[in-house]
Motif scaffolding. Structure first.
Motif, short mmCIF file in Angstrom:
data_model
loop_
_atom_site.label_atom_id
_atom_site.label_comp_id
_atom_site.label_asym_id
_atom_site.label_seq_id
_atom_site.Cartn_x
_atom_site.Cartn_y
_atom_site.Cartn_z
N LYS A 63 6.27 2.60 3.72
CA LYS A 63 5.35 2.40 2.59
C LYS A 63 4.04 3.14 2.85
N SER A 64 3.26 3.32 1.80
CA SER A 64 1.91 3.84 1.95
C SER A 64 0.96 2.67 2.16
N HIS B 256 -2.96 1.19 2.73
CA HIS B 256 -4.35 1.48 2.38
C HIS B 256 -5.23 0.42 3.03
N TYR C 33 -9.27 -1.37 3.38
CA TYR C 33 -10.55 -1.63 2.73
C TYR C 33 -11.50 -2.28 3.72
N LEU D 37 -12.72 1.23 -0.29
CA LEU D 37 -11.55 1.92 0.26
C LEU D 37 -12.00 2.86 1.38
N TYR E 173 -6.57 5.69 2.67
CA TYR E 173 -5.45 5.52 1.75
C TYR E 173 -4.29 6.39 2.20
N ASP E 174 -3.11 6.07 1.70
CA ASP E 174 -1.91 6.81 2.10
C ASP E 174 -1.81 6.94 3.63
N TYR F 211 -9.18 -5.15 5.34
CA TYR F 211 -7.92 -5.59 4.75
C TYR F 211 -6.97 -4.41 4.60
N GLN G 81 -3.41 -3.07 2.66
CA GLN G 81 -2.79 -3.31 1.34
C GLN G 81 -1.63 -2.35 1.15
N TRP H 42 1.76 -1.49 -1.80
CA TRP H 42 2.41 -1.78 -3.07
C TRP H 42 3.90 -1.83 -2.79
N HIS I 190 1.33 -5.64 -5.61
CA HIS I 190 0.33 -5.36 -4.58
C HIS I 190 0.21 -6.55 -3.63
N PHE J 262 -1.96 -7.84 -0.03
CA PHE J 262 -3.03 -7.65 0.94
C PHE J 262 -2.69 -8.41 2.22
N GLY K 162 -4.11 -10.61 5.46
CA GLY K 162 -5.03 -11.72 5.47
C GLY K 162 -6.45 -11.36 5.85
#
Lengths: 107, 129
Positions: free
Chosen positions: A30-31, A33, A35, A45, A48-49, A86, A88, A90, A96, A98, A100
Motif C-alpha cells: 500500500k501507499s 502517508h 502527518y 502532511l 506521502y506515497d 500519524y 495513514q 487507503w 481511509h 489512521f 493510533g
C-alpha cells in the motif's frame, strides 16, 4: 478492517535520528502517508506515497515501506519536531485508516 | 495558496444535529474530493467520509452511516458535513481535508492510495446537556 499499529511514544535527543514505525498486514503493498500534528493545530502532511515529501517539508523527513512495516525517519531531530505523528493508508475495503499516533518527545 | 476555512465552534444538546462548513479557495473546488476527519480530545484521528464536489457522490465510514450527510455548494466552493443524533461521544474537533491521490497505481490501474494534502483549521463541536 485494516489495522495500523504505531508505538505510543518515541523519545530522542536533539541531533539524533528518530524512527517511528507503522505496522500493518502486508503494508508494503500500500501507499503510506504520514502527518505531523502539534498541539492545538491541524495535521500537516510530511510524507506521502511512502517516501515523497510535499514542498516545504525539510529533507530531514523521509519514509520507507516494506513487508509489514512502514517507517518515518526524522534525521537531525530539532526541538520543533516534537509532535504527534500519524500514519495513514487507503484500503479498498476499509477506506481511509489512521494509525493510533506516536508522540515524539525531544529530550 | 490553497486554503480550507471552517465555520466556528458549536455547542449542541444530545439528540440535536450540527452542520459544519468548509470553504475552499486557491484551487478548483470541483477537482479534489473533500474528506472529514474528527479527533476527540487527547485521541487519534478518525476518518468519517468523503465527498466528490463535482458529482456530489459520497462515501461514509460504516460507523457513521445513517448519521452523517456530506453536501456541497459549488457556487461558493463550500463543503458541508452534518451529523445528527448527537451524543456526548461526538464531542470532538472536526476537520475537513482535501485529498490527493497516489502517483503509483495497482495492477488494476487504480491509484494505490489517497492522502490529505490540505486541512481546515478544525471546528470544535461540544455535545452537552
Amino acid at each position: 478492517s485494516y489495522v495500523l499499529t504505531q508505538p505510543p511514544s518515541v523519545s530522542v535527543a536533539p541531533g539524533q535520528t528518530a524512527r517511528i514505525t507503522c505496522g500493518g498486514n502486508n503494508i508494503g503493498s500500500k501507499s503510506v502517508h504520514w502527518y505531523q500534528q502539534k498541539p492545538g493545530q491541524a495535521p500537516v502532511l510530511v510524507v506521502y506515497d511512502d517516501s515523497d515529501r510535499p514542498s516545504g517539508i525539510p529533507e530531514r523527513f523521509s519514509g520507507s515501506n516494506s513487508g509489514n512495516t512502514a517507517t518515518l525517519t526524522i534525521s537531525r531531530v530539532e526541538a520543533g519536531d516534537e509532535a504527534d505523528y500519524y500514519c495513514q493508508v487507503w484500503d479498498s475495503s476499509s477506506d481511509h485508516r489512521f494509525g493510533g499516533g506516536t508522540k515524539l518527545t525531544v529530550l | 495558496q490553497v486554503q480550507l476555512v471552517q465555520s466556528g465552534a458549536e455547542v449542541k444538546k444530545p439528540g440535536a444535529s450540527v452542520k459544519v462548513s468548509c470553504k475552499a479557495s486557491g484551487y478548483t473546488f470541483t477537482s479534489y474530493d473533500i474528506n472529514w476527519v474528527r479527533q476527540a480530545t487527547g485521541q487519534g484521528l478518525e476518518w468519517m467520509g468523503w465527498m466528490n464536489p463535482n458529482s456530489g457522490n459520497t462515501g461514509y465510514a460504516q460507523k457513521f452511516q445513517g448519521r452523517v450527510t456530506m453536501t456541497r455548494n459549488t457556487s461558493i466552493s463550500t463543503a458541508y458535513m452534518e451529523l445528527s443524533s448527537l451524543r456526548s461521544e461526538d464531542t470532538a474537533v472536526y476537520y475537513c481535508a482535501r485529498s490527493g491521490w497516489s502517483n503509483y497505481y495497482d495492477s488494476s490501474g487504480s491509484p494505490k492510495g489517497y492522502y490529505f494534502d490540505y486541512w481546515g483549521q478544525g471546528t470544535l463541536v461540544t455535545v452537552s446537556s
